[in-house]
Design a protein around this motif. Sequence first.
Motif, PDB file in Angstrom:
ATOM      1  N   GLN A 379      25.223  12.259  52.290  1.00 61.72           N
ATOM      2  CA  GLN A 379      25.733  12.116  51.072  1.00 61.72           C
ATOM      3  C   GLN A 379      25.006  12.838  50.180  1.00 61.72           C
ATOM      4  O   GLN A 379      26.057  13.724  49.017  1.00 61.72           O
ATOM      5  CB  GLN A 379      26.766  11.103  51.260  1.00 61.72           C
ATOM      6  CG  GLN A 379      27.487  10.481  51.715  1.00 61.72           C
ATOM      7  CD  GLN A 379      26.776   9.751  53.034  1.00 61.72           C
ATOM      8  OE1 GLN A 379      25.644   9.681  53.064  1.00 61.72           O
ATOM      9  NE2 GLN A 379      27.649   8.795  54.485  1.00 61.72           N
ATOM     10  N   VAL A 395      28.011  14.579  47.844  1.00 55.89           N
ATOM     11  CA  VAL A 395      28.630  15.568  48.698  1.00 55.89           C
ATOM     12  C   VAL A 395      29.385  14.796  50.119  1.00 55.89           C
ATOM     13  O   VAL A 395      28.869  13.561  50.505  1.00 55.89           O
ATOM     14  CB  VAL A 395      28.473  16.852  48.847  1.00 55.89           C
ATOM     15  CG1 VAL A 395      27.452  17.266  48.910  1.00 55.89           C
ATOM     16  CG2 VAL A 395      27.057  16.256  50.525  1.00 55.89           C
ATOM     17  N   ASN A 396      30.197  15.303  50.417  1.00 54.00           N
ATOM     18  CA  ASN A 396      31.187  14.364  51.694  1.00 54.00           C
ATOM     19  C   ASN A 396      30.952  15.131  52.799  1.00 54.00           C
ATOM     20  O   ASN A 396      31.353  16.658  52.647  1.00 54.00           O
ATOM     21  CB  ASN A 396      33.169  14.762  51.011  1.00 54.00           C
ATOM     22  CG  ASN A 396      33.998  14.035  52.203  1.00 54.00           C
ATOM     23  OD1 ASN A 396      32.943  13.872  53.446  1.00 54.00           O
ATOM     24  ND2 ASN A 396      35.610  14.084  52.077  1.00 54.00           N
ATOM     25  N   ASP A 398      31.637  14.637  55.940  1.00 52.85           N
ATOM     26  CA  ASP A 398      32.551  15.502  55.976  1.00 52.85           C
ATOM     27  C   ASP A 398      33.606  16.214  56.211  1.00 52.85           C
ATOM     28  O   ASP A 398      34.822  16.899  56.617  1.00 52.85           O
ATOM     29  CB  ASP A 398      33.402  13.451  57.149  1.00 52.85           C
ATOM     30  CG  ASP A 398      32.423  12.638  57.684  1.00 52.85           C
ATOM     31  OD1 ASP A 398      31.703  13.667  58.121  1.00 52.85           O
ATOM     32  OD2 ASP A 398      32.497  11.398  57.373  1.00 52.85           O
ATOM     33  N   GLY A 399      33.855  16.554  54.761  1.00 44.81           N
ATOM     34  CA  GLY A 399      34.665  17.660  54.656  1.00 44.81           C
ATOM     35  C   GLY A 399      34.265  18.941  55.219  1.00 44.81           C
ATOM     36  O   GLY A 399      33.294  19.478  55.666  1.00 44.81           O
ATOM     37  N   GLN A 409      32.382  18.800  46.999  1.00 47.18           N
ATOM     38  CA  GLN A 409      31.385  18.313  45.996  1.00 47.18           C
ATOM     39  C   GLN A 409      32.596  16.617  46.137  1.00 47.18           C
ATOM     40  O   GLN A 409      33.834  16.673  46.873  1.00 47.18           O
ATOM     41  CB  GLN A 409      31.335  18.630  44.822  1.00 47.18           C
ATOM     42  CG  GLN A 409      30.843  19.153  44.157  1.00 47.18           C
ATOM     43  CD  GLN A 409      30.628  20.788  44.339  1.00 47.18           C
ATOM     44  OE1 GLN A 409      32.235  21.236  44.623  1.00 47.18           O
ATOM     45  NE2 GLN A 409      30.903  21.907  43.665  1.00 47.18           N
ATOM     46  N   ASP A 410      31.521  15.540  45.970  1.00 45.82           N
ATOM     47  CA  ASP A 410      32.444  13.720  46.529  1.00 45.82           C
ATOM     48  C   ASP A 410      32.493  13.542  44.681  1.00 45.82           C
ATOM     49  O   ASP A 410      31.049  12.282  44.221  1.00 45.82           O
ATOM     50  CB  ASP A 410      31.648  13.036  47.275  1.00 45.82           C
ATOM     51  CG  ASP A 410      33.004  11.804  47.484  1.00 45.82           C
ATOM     52  OD1 ASP A 410      33.145  11.767  46.779  1.00 45.82           O
ATOM     53  OD2 ASP A 410      32.571  11.926  48.565  1.00 45.82           O
ATOM     54  N   ALA A 412      33.790  10.624  43.254  1.00 48.14           N
ATOM     55  CA  ALA A 412      34.439   9.748  43.356  1.00 48.14           C
ATOM     56  C   ALA A 412      32.252   9.416  44.118  1.00 48.14           C
ATOM     57  O   ALA A 412      32.522   7.855  43.661  1.00 48.14           O
ATOM     58  CB  ALA A 412      35.162   9.011  44.789  1.00 48.14           C
ATOM     59  N   LEU A 413      32.034   9.550  44.730  1.00 47.87           N
ATOM     60  CA  LEU A 413      31.168   9.020  45.526  1.00 47.87           C
ATOM     61  C   LEU A 413      30.070   8.908  44.244  1.00 47.87           C
ATOM     62  O   LEU A 413      29.342   7.541  44.926  1.00 47.87           O
ATOM     63  CB  LEU A 413      30.395   9.575  46.994  1.00 47.87           C
ATOM     64  CG  LEU A 413      29.521   8.861  47.199  1.00 47.87           C
ATOM     65  CD1 LEU A 413      29.616   7.228  47.937  1.00 47.87           C
ATOM     66  CD2 LEU A 413      28.863   9.247  48.404  1.00 47.87           C
ATOM     67  N   HIS A 434      33.495  18.671  39.084  1.00 51.82           N
ATOM     68  CA  HIS A 434      34.221  17.415  40.013  1.00 51.82           C
ATOM     69  C   HIS A 434      32.888  16.070  39.103  1.00 51.82           C
ATOM     70  O   HIS A 434      33.144  15.452  39.874  1.00 51.82           O
ATOM     71  CB  HIS A 434      34.001  17.520  41.083  1.00 51.82           C
ATOM     72  CG  HIS A 434      35.260  18.967  41.458  1.00 51.82           C
ATOM     73  ND1 HIS A 434      36.214  19.512  40.888  1.00 51.82           N
ATOM     74  CD2 HIS A 434      34.463  20.559  42.224  1.00 51.82           C
ATOM     75  CE1 HIS A 434      36.558  20.634  41.276  1.00 51.82           C
ATOM     76  NE2 HIS A 434      35.480  20.866  42.179  1.00 51.82           N
ATOM     77  N   SER A 436      30.512  15.245  39.717  1.00 54.23           N
ATOM     78  CA  SER A 436      30.158  15.094  41.004  1.00 54.23           C
ATOM     79  C   SER A 436      28.128  14.729  41.231  1.00 54.23           C
ATOM     80  O   SER A 436      27.638  13.952  42.354  1.00 54.23           O
ATOM     81  CB  SER A 436      29.979  15.690  42.273  1.00 54.23           C
ATOM     82  OG  SER A 436      29.160  17.073  42.158  1.00 54.23           O
ATOM     83  N   ARG A 469      32.887   2.594  51.320  1.00 53.36           N
ATOM     84  CA  ARG A 469      33.837   3.494  51.830  1.00 53.36           C
ATOM     85  C   ARG A 469      34.679   3.189  52.664  1.00 53.36           C
ATOM     86  O   ARG A 469      34.387   2.573  54.284  1.00 53.36           O
ATOM     87  CB  ARG A 469      33.254   5.268  52.266  1.00 53.36           C
ATOM     88  CG  ARG A 469      32.189   4.979  50.378  1.00 53.36           C
ATOM     89  CD  ARG A 469      32.512   6.436  50.180  1.00 53.36           C
ATOM     90  NE  ARG A 469      33.201   6.795  49.094  1.00 53.36           N
ATOM     91  CZ  ARG A 469      33.530   8.108  48.981  1.00 53.36           C
ATOM     92  NH1 ARG A 469      32.763   9.272  49.714  1.00 53.36           N
ATOM     93  NH2 ARG A 469      34.310   7.917  48.143  1.00 53.36           N
TER      94      ARG A 469
END
Length: 469
Positions: A379, A395-396, A398-399, A409-410, A412-413, A434, A436, A469
């Motif tokens: 991540q 980052v995600n 799994d995206g 980009q993540d 929320a994380l 974002h 991130s 998560r």
Amino acid sequence: MHSHTNVTPISDLSPDAMLAHADYRFAPTPRLERQASVESNARSYPRRIPLELKRAQGIHVQDSEGRWFIDCLAGAGTLALGHNHPQVVQAMRNTLDGQRPLHTLDLMTEAKDDFISELFALLPQDFAKDARIQFCGPAGTDAVEAALKLVRTATGRSNLMAFHGAYHGMTQGALGLMGNLGPKAYLGGLASGAQFLPFPYDYRCPFGVGGEQGERIGLHYIETQLTDPESGVLLPAGMILEPLQGEGGVVPTSANWLREVRRITQAAKVPLILDEIQCGVGRTGKNFAFEHAGITPDVLVLSKAIGGSQPMAVVVYHKSLDVWKPGSHAGTFRGNQLAMVAGSTTLRIVREQRLDLHAAAMGERLTGHLRGLQKDYPQLGDVRGMGLMLGVEMVNPDGRADALGRPPQDGALASAVQRQCLQRGLIIEVGGRHSSVIRFLPPLIITAAQIDQVADIFAASVAAAVNLR
């Protein structure tokens, strides 16, 4: 931690006593509730960092509940020496006790002369020997506006070149040069006439190639804009950039890229404005970030750390540009004497104690911790920066990957990690695309043991955020 009284000197508290890594909860205090009810909806930091601060020293702050925090935000990089550095406080106290003038417009004082001397001593001498200085209003964005007036007056041109991801402030001209669309989305009539150029964001190369090849493509594009008579782009009054982007996500330039931009602008006779409001004064491992590339700018914009915790902003530029008329740029608070004495003291300490070298070493230490953590947590997509201006792009994994194979980009994380850090006594900020990118901007005086402590808290926070998560 909760048992300490207000009279206990911070220096007497052990790291374990200051930070028990308790799982803090943040119920709003009456003052925080009052702030939410009367302060503008534009307020930002209290939404993510809901603290009522009471006391501060060095790299630590204490809130109204008696809880201690390591401050890796440090006034968005303003506090090079941390909170309430004793020599800075003493310099301001001497000014107050000595009945010195506090407000002088641009009249000369001993404090002003000392500040100029210390700033010019910190600058590379190839730049300082032919430099002029303009004192501006208290915020960096005012110095940006002054720089824009300066180059427009000197060149007789009006358009400007700026970069994707740029942040130069929140006033009219500066907003027109901002990469982030959010703050200017509903504002018409931004008068900057800006042409935006690709920034060498290696992790997410705008050309989808990355590395040296991505840099070469970007540089060729910039040079073409300035030399092709069919480019449709008028020769600008100046080009403005951050050698290390801050709010844009802690995105560094390479020394080669910056040297090439300097070559291109010199050949085109376009003044190069470097915005080192956040990355200047030792933070990147050099006194000024442009020194990594060995170049000399035409214009340098400074604020934040130069005031030693007090509001201060200046433009330093080559004397050949000094053709504007008296009163072309002014500001009531350009004569802030407390800022000048605090600033000159700070600049002297940074120079004499070689805090640029210390920042380089501590930044390398923290980077090592972060990259070690990256091996266990995909991540943490990218760890980057210079000196003690570092970022981690969350980052995600799994995206869907982009053209370079980078996961999305993540934000929320990143926000979840920020909250977990706060609950463990560490203040950090998020930014970038974002929101991130987790940002580290600790005071330059941070020690190796404190760097390790920051890394430990961050690691525990990442683990908690990912597991939730």
